[in-house]
Write a protein that holds these residues in place. Structure first.
Motif, PDB file in Angstrom:
ATOM      1  N   SER A 121       0.838  -1.199   0.000  1.00  0.00           N
ATOM      2  CA  SER A 121       0.000   0.000   0.000  1.00  0.00           C
ATOM      3  C   SER A 121       0.873   1.250   0.000  1.00  0.00           C
ATOM      4  O   SER A 121       2.016   1.212   0.469  1.00  0.00           O
ATOM      5  CB  SER A 121      -0.908   0.019   1.237  1.00  0.00           C
ATOM      6  N   PRO A 122       0.327   2.355  -0.493  1.00  0.00           N
ATOM      7  CA  PRO A 122       1.075   3.614  -0.455  1.00  0.00           C
ATOM      8  C   PRO A 122       1.420   4.049   0.978  1.00  0.00           C
ATOM      9  O   PRO A 122       2.497   4.601   1.213  1.00  0.00           O
ATOM     10  CB  PRO A 122       0.119   4.622  -1.114  1.00  0.00           C
ATOM     11  N   LYS A 151       2.915   3.010  -4.229  1.00  0.00           N
ATOM     12  CA  LYS A 151       3.421   1.871  -3.457  1.00  0.00           C
ATOM     13  C   LYS A 151       4.924   1.668  -3.608  1.00  0.00           C
ATOM     14  O   LYS A 151       5.483   0.739  -3.046  1.00  0.00           O
ATOM     15  CB  LYS A 151       2.707   0.583  -3.897  1.00  0.00           C
ATOM     16  N   ARG A 180      -0.682  -1.896 -11.489  1.00  0.00           N
ATOM     17  CA  ARG A 180      -0.426  -2.185 -10.089  1.00  0.00           C
ATOM     18  C   ARG A 180      -1.176  -3.410  -9.712  1.00  0.00           C
ATOM     19  O   ARG A 180      -1.194  -4.003  -8.800  1.00  0.00           O
ATOM     20  CB  ARG A 180      -0.853  -1.006  -9.238  1.00  0.00           C
TER      21      ARG A 180
END
Length: 180
Positions: A121-122, A151, A180
């Motif tokens: 996840s970012p 990410k 992604r």
């Protein structure tokens, strides 16, 4: 009625088979690059991992050369695949870093060029960058440039000038177009 049920079942099975075939894209590895280590024309269709990110970045920063792929067995940080940590990582060298500056470091150390870490996840990527900056803030010898792109965390050697390091940031800006 059995004939209608059989027909509905056959249609449903055919639909499921078609949907399964559409979603059966196999992830491509970093080894799917061209022989010179640069990204091929299909980079935008590859799933996002550290190898794919490096292929795109090194296509724009010609001084970057892949130096290693981190696995669970050789990860010096023991973070690969752990909860909230990177899911893939590569290291690279930059030919503009003087060998004299990094004579005491080991292959794969960020100061030789950098590393790319990809997270689930970012927010995990951002947390890792903030942690690194906090730890290295009082130790200039360990300082580095860190660029978060979704990410992806791109870590760049402090031996590069700000302008040289910014080339990695610019090259990574296009990562948002990679699947992604």
């Amino acid at each position: 009625m059995n004939r209608i049920t059989l027909t509905s079942t056959a249609v449903a099975a055919a639909l499921l088979a078609t949907l399964a075939a559409c979603g059966n894209d196999k992830p491509k590895s970093a080894s799917d690059q061209t022989s010179n280590g640069k990204a091929g024309a299909s980079a935008a269709s590859k799933p996002l991992d550290a190898g794919t990110a490096f292929a795109q970045i090194s296509g724009k920063v010609s001084s970057a050369k892949l130096s290693g792929t981190v696995t669970a067995e050789n990860d010096p940080n023991h973070l690969l695949g752990r909860p909230n940590q990177y899911t893939s990582k590569i290291t690279f060298e930059d030919s503009r870093v003087s060998p004299a500056d990094v004579s005491g470091s080991e292959k794969g150390d960020v100061d030789r060029g950098g590393a790319i870490e990809v997270f689930g996840s970012p927010s995990d990527a951002k947390a890792r960058a903030e942690y690194i900056q906090t730890v290295t803030k009082s130790m200039p010898a360990l300082a580095e440039y860190d660029y978060v792109h979704g990410k992806v965390l791109v870590r760049v050697s402090h031996y590069l000038t700000p302008k040289q390091a910014a080339a990695y940031k610019t090259a990574a800006d296009g990562l948002s177009r990679v699947r992604r």
